[in-house]
Design a protein around this motif. Sequence first.
Motif, PDB file in Angstrom:
ATOM      1  N   PRO A  88     -12.584   3.351  -3.520  1.00 35.35           N
ATOM      2  CA  PRO A  88     -11.848   2.322  -4.245  1.00 35.35           C
ATOM      3  C   PRO A  88     -10.349   3.147  -4.928  1.00 35.35           C
ATOM      4  O   PRO A  88      -9.596   2.377  -5.376  1.00 35.35           O
ATOM      5  CB  PRO A  88     -12.455   1.478  -5.308  1.00 35.35           C
ATOM      6  CG  PRO A  88     -13.584   2.615  -5.825  1.00 35.35           C
ATOM      7  CD  PRO A  88     -13.689   3.585  -4.457  1.00 35.35           C
ATOM      8  N   CYS A  89     -10.564   4.528  -4.875  1.00 34.38           N
ATOM      9  CA  CYS A  89      -9.681   5.286  -5.396  1.00 34.38           C
ATOM     10  C   CYS A  89      -8.977   6.223  -4.631  1.00 34.38           C
ATOM     11  O   CYS A  89      -9.154   6.335  -3.674  1.00 34.38           O
ATOM     12  CB  CYS A  89     -10.317   6.174  -6.403  1.00 34.38           C
ATOM     13  SG  CYS A  89     -11.726   7.239  -5.890  1.00 34.38           S
ATOM     14  N   PRO A  90      -7.917   6.940  -5.110  1.00 37.25           N
ATOM     15  CA  PRO A  90      -7.148   7.824  -4.464  1.00 37.25           C
ATOM     16  C   PRO A  90      -8.170   9.078  -3.911  1.00 37.25           C
ATOM     17  O   PRO A  90      -8.909   9.407  -4.797  1.00 37.25           O
ATOM     18  CB  PRO A  90      -6.110   8.588  -5.153  1.00 37.25           C
ATOM     19  CG  PRO A  90      -5.732   7.455  -6.176  1.00 37.25           C
ATOM     20  CD  PRO A  90      -7.027   6.654  -6.605  1.00 37.25           C
ATOM     21  N   VAL A  91      -7.946   9.472  -2.745  1.00 37.81           N
ATOM     22  CA  VAL A  91      -8.782  10.592  -2.236  1.00 37.81           C
ATOM     23  C   VAL A  91      -7.949  12.092  -1.856  1.00 37.81           C
ATOM     24  O   VAL A  91      -6.968  11.518  -0.889  1.00 37.81           O
ATOM     25  CB  VAL A  91      -9.725  10.282  -1.031  1.00 37.81           C
ATOM     26  CG1 VAL A  91     -10.569  11.347  -0.363  1.00 37.81           C
ATOM     27  CG2 VAL A  91     -10.540   9.329  -1.610  1.00 37.81           C
ATOM     28  N   GLY A 130      -4.990  -1.371  -4.383  1.00 35.85           N
ATOM     29  CA  GLY A 130      -5.883  -1.389  -5.645  1.00 35.85           C
ATOM     30  C   GLY A 130      -6.223  -0.403  -6.480  1.00 35.85           C
ATOM     31  O   GLY A 130      -6.755  -0.512  -7.290  1.00 35.85           O
ATOM     32  N   ALA A 131      -6.190   0.843  -5.915  1.00 36.92           N
ATOM     33  CA  ALA A 131      -6.194   2.141  -6.716  1.00 36.92           C
ATOM     34  C   ALA A 131      -5.233   2.214  -7.790  1.00 36.92           C
ATOM     35  O   ALA A 131      -4.079   1.811  -7.713  1.00 36.92           O
ATOM     36  CB  ALA A 131      -6.398   3.291  -5.680  1.00 36.92           C
ATOM     37  N   SER A 132      -5.599   2.830  -8.926  1.00 34.77           N
ATOM     38  CA  SER A 132      -4.720   3.339 -10.096  1.00 34.77           C
ATOM     39  C   SER A 132      -3.982   4.415  -9.468  1.00 34.77           C
ATOM     40  O   SER A 132      -4.051   5.503  -8.744  1.00 34.77           O
ATOM     41  CB  SER A 132      -5.671   3.965 -11.160  1.00 34.77           C
ATOM     42  OG  SER A 132      -4.678   4.551 -11.958  1.00 34.77           O
ATOM     43  N   GLU A 166       0.915  -1.185   0.039  1.00 30.63           N
ATOM     44  CA  GLU A 166       0.025   0.015  -0.141  1.00 30.63           C
ATOM     45  C   GLU A 166       0.867   1.300  -0.109  1.00 30.63           C
ATOM     46  O   GLU A 166       0.690   2.308  -0.668  1.00 30.63           O
ATOM     47  CB  GLU A 166      -1.029  -0.021   1.271  1.00 30.63           C
ATOM     48  CG  GLU A 166      -1.939  -1.071   1.304  1.00 30.63           C
ATOM     49  CD  GLU A 166      -1.320  -2.339   2.013  1.00 30.63           C
ATOM     50  OE1 GLU A 166      -2.403  -3.371   2.099  1.00 30.63           O
ATOM     51  OE2 GLU A 166      -0.331  -2.533   2.290  1.00 30.63           O
ATOM     52  N   SER A 167       1.865   1.074   0.711  1.00 32.91           N
ATOM     53  CA  SER A 167       2.636   2.572   0.944  1.00 32.91           C
ATOM     54  C   SER A 167       3.559   2.554  -0.423  1.00 32.91           C
ATOM     55  O   SER A 167       3.983   3.555  -0.903  1.00 32.91           O
ATOM     56  CB  SER A 167       3.886   2.411   2.099  1.00 32.91           C
ATOM     57  OG  SER A 167       4.823   1.787   1.914  1.00 32.91           O
ATOM     58  N   LEU A 168       3.908   1.583  -1.038  1.00 31.13           N
ATOM     59  CA  LEU A 168       4.621   1.600  -2.398  1.00 31.13           C
ATOM     60  C   LEU A 168       3.695   1.953  -3.617  1.00 31.13           C
ATOM     61  O   LEU A 168       3.948   2.777  -4.516  1.00 31.13           O
ATOM     62  CB  LEU A 168       5.180   0.215  -2.681  1.00 31.13           C
ATOM     63  CG  LEU A 168       6.224  -0.010  -1.832  1.00 31.13           C
ATOM     64  CD1 LEU A 168       6.931  -1.633  -2.271  1.00 31.13           C
ATOM     65  CD2 LEU A 168       7.580   0.975  -1.702  1.00 31.13           C
ATOM     66  N   ARG A 217      -3.474   3.349   2.147  1.00 31.83           N
ATOM     67  CA  ARG A 217      -4.810   3.044   2.936  1.00 31.83           C
ATOM     68  C   ARG A 217      -4.654   1.590   3.387  1.00 31.83           C
ATOM     69  O   ARG A 217      -4.790   0.787   2.027  1.00 31.83           O
ATOM     70  CB  ARG A 217      -5.642   3.570   2.685  1.00 31.83           C
ATOM     71  CG  ARG A 217      -6.973   3.448   3.624  1.00 31.83           C
ATOM     72  CD  ARG A 217      -8.186   3.781   3.012  1.00 31.83           C
ATOM     73  NE  ARG A 217      -8.737   2.436   2.223  1.00 31.83           N
ATOM     74  CZ  ARG A 217      -9.495   2.621   1.390  1.00 31.83           C
ATOM     75  NH1 ARG A 217     -10.133   3.786   1.026  1.00 31.83           N
ATOM     76  NH2 ARG A 217     -10.098   1.586   0.680  1.00 31.83           N
ATOM     77  N   ARG A 218      -4.702   0.916   4.414  1.00 28.94           N
ATOM     78  CA  ARG A 218      -4.774  -0.470   4.705  1.00 28.94           C
ATOM     79  C   ARG A 218      -6.050  -0.583   5.050  1.00 28.94           C
ATOM     80  O   ARG A 218      -6.904   0.227   5.118  1.00 28.94           O
ATOM     81  CB  ARG A 218      -3.974  -0.793   5.763  1.00 28.94           C
ATOM     82  CG  ARG A 218      -2.335  -0.832   5.471  1.00 28.94           C
ATOM     83  CD  ARG A 218      -1.690  -1.313   6.554  1.00 28.94           C
ATOM     84  NE  ARG A 218      -0.091  -1.467   6.137  1.00 28.94           N
ATOM     85  CZ  ARG A 218       0.855  -1.868   7.109  1.00 28.94           C
ATOM     86  NH1 ARG A 218       0.457  -2.254   8.301  1.00 28.94           N
ATOM     87  NH2 ARG A 218       2.281  -2.025   6.510  1.00 28.94           N
ATOM     88  N   GLY A 219      -6.467  -1.982   4.950  1.00 26.69           N
ATOM     89  CA  GLY A 219      -7.858  -2.519   5.223  1.00 26.69           C
ATOM     90  C   GLY A 219      -8.124  -2.748   6.500  1.00 26.69           C
ATOM     91  O   GLY A 219      -8.247  -3.841   6.909  1.00 26.69           O
TER      92      GLY A 219
END
Length: 292
Positions: A279-282, A144-146, A18-20, A112-114
Amino acid sequence: MSITWYRGIVVGVDGSEESLAALDWAARAADVHEARLTVVASHATPATPAPGFGDAMREAQDEARHAAAAARARLGGHRPGGRDLEIIVLPGTAAHVLSQHARTCDLVVVGRRGLDALDRLLLGSTSSALAAASTGAVAVVPAGASTGDPYRIRVGVARDDEPDVLGAAFAEAAARDCALEVVHVTGSDPVTSALLSMDPVAASWHEAARADLADQVARWSEKYPQVACTLVIRRGSPAGALLADLTPDHLVVVGGRRHPSVVGRMLRSVPDAVLRAAPCPVLVVHVGHPEE
């Protein structure tokens, strides 16, 4: 606020996927805005020494160094924003270290982790803590976000935060060469909607608010004529309206006001609700004055 990130972008890494992914998104943002990129890996330090303190410290430091090395390897010889890359390892929790850096940069990026709902309430998360308390803009990139340019940006606006939030959204849409959808939610429930329709004064004020927002959007469209913009007025839950039909290829821009992170999570603020489920960057753009 700056909407070109001229003071630079900071991204937090911990070695996780997630951080990468957040690193990839931050590097692209630095390229788009020709901004300096700083990569920060942190390691927690216990408040008081305890048995095994030294070993735990060394292990935490090693993990942070490995995270920094993984970030450098990920970028290879790439120079985000056309500038030299800075990678640093610092003591402290990720939320604290990154919030301190937020004072001297324009944008902080995290993954962001789940976490489930109970974990987020009791333990919090770096992303929600930063979004609640940071002095600057925060971008949160979920798994999973672009991490490339979005095909569409959706921005949620209220009457009192359009200048900062709309400005950031239009600037991003222009820089990323994508369409922009401006969403304003009114009449959050059937009862409110019915009252508006029955009260001529309230209905008149409501229509004036919509006209004012349309005027704001029109002025920004004149400044950014290359941006294809659509204004959408919806009724219902603000968070639900922003989350509807999102895909990993979107970018959502929301306004936020600083407040204690635990309070923000417990009260289910709109930015926090969007951060938890998108599901995408915010991108959270802080507006107004800090709340006590």
